[in-house]
Design an enzyme around this catalytic site. Structure first.
Site: not given
Ligand code: HDD
Length: 706
Positions: A145, A71
């Site tokens: 999402n 993202h």
């Molecule tokens: Fe995630 C970012 C949505 C599963 C780990 N995720 C991130 C963002 C969104 C989502 C919208 C961007 C937030 C922003 O604008 O800063 N993610 C989801 C959705 C999931 C999902 C709807 C489904 C259930 N994500 C998911 C899993 C993991 C992560 C299973 C790790 C085990 N997601 C992350 C992250 C991020 C992230 C690596 C990257 C940047 C941040 O968090 O701040 O931690």
């Protein structure tokens, strides 16, 4: 956003206003000259004592921080959320959801997933929809999402699915695309991804605008009431403007013409006062109904609960009404975390949610450089923060007093622990026992029924687009065994789908038929979500040239602008054209600086027959038609449309169809005004309605070159 907005009042003192201000160093010392380094003579070496030069360069050298690992590309806006009433009061103690007099400030960031921070806005990809609610009980982050399900059932697979979809490790290609070897290799071997992949191949993956997509919390949460009773909840955002998408050919072209397409749309619509608006809805499931849905485990985020089984109850609305002042300070530094919960909202036992609760907190340490990122203005709650957390890089608070531990007597026992009765967050009591093991529940095992449900629920045009998307994506995969495995999976979803895709990707069509269960969920089709008929913020191109008859054009322009749309006049060159009556008419853009793909609808003005020989204009019209966009053909503008060789110009069509009415078939969304006539009310209403309906797929477009 009202002036007494608590988040705004918190941010205001942090804004640096440079107007009428003198240039200073970071120490506040006035600067003599910022264009020349301090030198030993005009041609001599630079001097180390030039602290202004060293400071300026040091700050520049360290401007970049790591982008989000997923993202990375995003755009955000401030806004507010307000509940409609107290419908949720029996279910939750979260005041921002139950008190209609409470207007909670929000910050919402939309994003793509795969591409890096500078990548295009319109790839085929999932879109993030993350909202921070600055409630008076603390921050609540709903990190969702635009699709209601996810690729995997267990967070331990997140690094795998993301590695597979991201640019490949050896050559860092492709950027912002899932159409490549490693993604499809992974998908073909991990069938739990299939439901999400069906959504990804649908038009949901190429939204027209952040204003025209749904949002979903994806995971199952709990609402908790004053008695401690919990109710499962699924979160839904529904856009007031309806759910609308691009077509794939258009999305690819936009990536070249305007890679900031969705960012620009969000920014411009807010600047123009066409505020994006979303209704928050909930699906509520009583705890004793946890196992009531055959084949669906609430803890499995690759499944949804059809709205026909559990309706979505609207509970409030969010309006995005203010652009950020600074992209980095706000949009880049905002840190969302699913574990930012407030009293009255809790996790379920969804394993993905728990993995996420760990990951989001963890990732900010690298991205934002230390544990004090919560103090960055955009992340700060409006609720007071008082605790014994201390030190670390970039501590911005100055904790006062001697006692930095609990319990203490030296600090009067403060901050005191308020406990449940004092409004504290209380984890929902739940009896849990089990055998420690790396095992997945059997209730997670069905990977095909819901992809079939999704497929069955699509309209004819949505199905066509899904087939085309699979052909495109698998067509980019060199490994034939991966294509074959994918067709095998599709055959278990729907035989006709598999046969259609196989034909496009050079795979032998399967002959065995798996029974399609035949169930449908009409709410899954985006065709079922046209929106309320508003065209606010839609962009309409009007093609003009010397000799243009201004009357019908001006009437049409006034009607559209009055309805909130943006009309731009395009001509072969910038400046002005001369109307039929000899007056100058200002042009907004030269046609070659733009393209039909950047507009929602096209007007071909009366009196522009000269454009017949302008290849760009003729292509503009043909392409808009091919992309199913509304066309308003005024008077002799029909000659340009004729030159584009559109089927609407079959003589028989024109003779039999009345003008000024939306029609089926070739004329779906194409409206005419007779030469010399002014645009009448029926025509204007019909055109506005055609724009509100967005795209008109009931058109033959195969033979049109565009
Ligand atoms: Fe995630 C970012 C949505 C599963 C780990 N995720 C991130 C963002 C969104 C989502 C919208 C961007 C937030 C922003 O604008 O800063 N993610 C989801 C959705 C999931 C999902 C709807 C489904 C259930 N994500 C998911 C899993 C993991 C992560 C299973 C790790 C085990 N997601 C992350 C992250 C991020 C992230 C690596 C990257 C940047 C941040 O968090 O701040 O931690």
């Amino acid at each position: 956003m009202s002036p007494e907005d608590p988040k705004l009042s918190q941010l205001d003192p942090r804004r640096m206003d440079k107007r009428d201000a003198a240039l200073t160093t970071d120490q506040g010392v006035l600067v003599e000259d910022t264009d020349n380094t301090l030198r030993a003579g005009p041609r001599g070496p630079s001097l180390l004592e030039d602290f202004h030069f060293r400071e300026k360069l040091m700050r520049f050298d360290h401007e970049r921080i790591p982008e989000r690992v997923v993202h990375a590309r995003g755009s955000a806006a401030h806004g507010y959320f307000q509940p409609y009433g107290d419908a949720l009061a029996p279910y939750t103690t979260a005041r921002f959801l139950t008190d209609a007099s409470v207007r909670t400030p929000t910050f919402t960031r939309f994003s793509t997933v795969q591409g890096s921070r500078g990548s295009t806005d319109t790839p085929r990809d999932v879109r993030g929809f993350a909202t921070k609610f600055y409630t008076d009980q603390g921050n609540f982050d709903l990190v969702g999402n635009n699709m209601p399900v996810f690729f995997i059932q267990d967070g331990i697979k997140f690094p795998d699915v993301i590695h597979a979809v991201k640019p490949e490790p050896h050559h860092e290609m492709p950027q912002a695309a899932s159409a490549h070897e490693t993604f499809w290799d992974f998908v073909s071997l991990q069938p739990e991804t299939l439901h999400h992949v069906m959504w990804l191949m649908s038009d949901r993956a190429i939204p027209r605008s952040y204003r025209t997509m749904q949002g979903f919390g994806v995971n199952t949460y709990r609402l908790v009431n004053a008695d401690g009773r919990a109710t499962f909840v699924k979160w839904h955002w529904t856009p007031a403007a309806g759910v609308h998408s691009l077509v794939w050919d258009e999305a690819q072209k936009i990536s070249g013409k305007d890679p900031d397409f969705n960012r620009r749309d969000l920014w411009e619509s807010i600047e123009a006062g066409a505020f994006p608006e979303y209704e928050l809805g909930v699906q509520l499931i009583a705890e004793d109904q946890e196992f009531a849905f055959e084949g669906v485990d609430l803890l499995d985020d690759t499944k949804l609960i059809p709205e026909e089984l559990v309706p979505v109850t609207p509970v409030g609305r969010m309006v995005l009404d203010r652009n950020p002042d600074n992209f980095f300070a706000e949009t880049e530094q905002v840190a969302f975390c699913v574990s930012n919960l407030v009293p009255g909202i809790d996790f379920s036992d969804d394993p993905m949610l728990h993995a996420r609760a760990f990951s989001y907190l963890d990732t900010q340490l690298t991205r934002l450089g230390g544990p004090n990122f919560q103090q960055i203005p955009i992340n700060q709650p409006v609720a007071p923060v008082t605790n014994h957390q201390q030190d670390g890089f970039h501590q911005h608070q100055i904790p006062v007093g001697q006692a930095n531990y609990h319990p203490n007597s030296l600090g009067g026992g403060c901050p005191y622990v308020p406990g449940a009765d004092g409004g504290a967050f209380v984890h929902t009591p739940e009896r849990v026992d089990g055998v420690k093991a790396r095992k997945r529940s059997e209730t997670f095992a069905d990977h095909y029924s819901q992809p079939t449900l999704f497929w069955n629920s699509m309209s004819a045009w949505e199905k066509e687009h899904i087939i085309a998307a699979f052909k495109f994506e698998l067509g980019k995969v060199n490994a034939m065994h991966v294509r074959e495995t994918m067709v095998g999976h599709l055959n278990r979803i729907d035989h006709a789908l598999a046969v259609a895709v196989a034909a496009g990707v050079g795979v032998v069509a399967p002959t065995d038929r798996h029974a399609n269960h035949g169930r449908v969920s009409p709410a899954l089709s985006q065709a079922a979500r046209p929106g309320g008929g508003s065209i606010a913020g839609r962009k309409v191109a009007a093609l003009v040239a010397d000799g243009v008859a201004a009357a019908s054009l001006e009437t049409t322009r006034a009607a559209l602008t009055g309805a909130g749309a943006v009309v731009e006049l395009l001509a072969p060159t910038d400046g002005a054209v001369t109307t039929a009556s000899g007056d100058p008419l200002a042009v907004d853009h030269a046609m070659n600086t733009t393209g039909s793909v950047l507009y929602d609808a096209v007007i071909v003005a009366d009196g522009v027959a000269g454009l017949v020989n302008d290849g760009f204009a003729v292509h503009f019209v043909a392409e808009a038609y091919k992309h199913a966009k509304p066309l308003a053909v005024l008077g002799t503008g029909d000659t340009v449309v004729e030159a584009a060789r559109l089927p609407v110009f079959e003589a028989s069509d024109r003779a039999t169809e009345p003008a000024s009415k939306p029609m089926a078939g070739a004329l779906d969304g194409v409206l005419f005004v007779a030469p010399g006539a002014d645009a009448d009310a029926a025509f204007l209403d019909g055109f506005i309605d055609a724009i509100a309906r967005h795209r008109h797929y009931d058109r033959p477009v195969d033979g049109i070159a565009a």
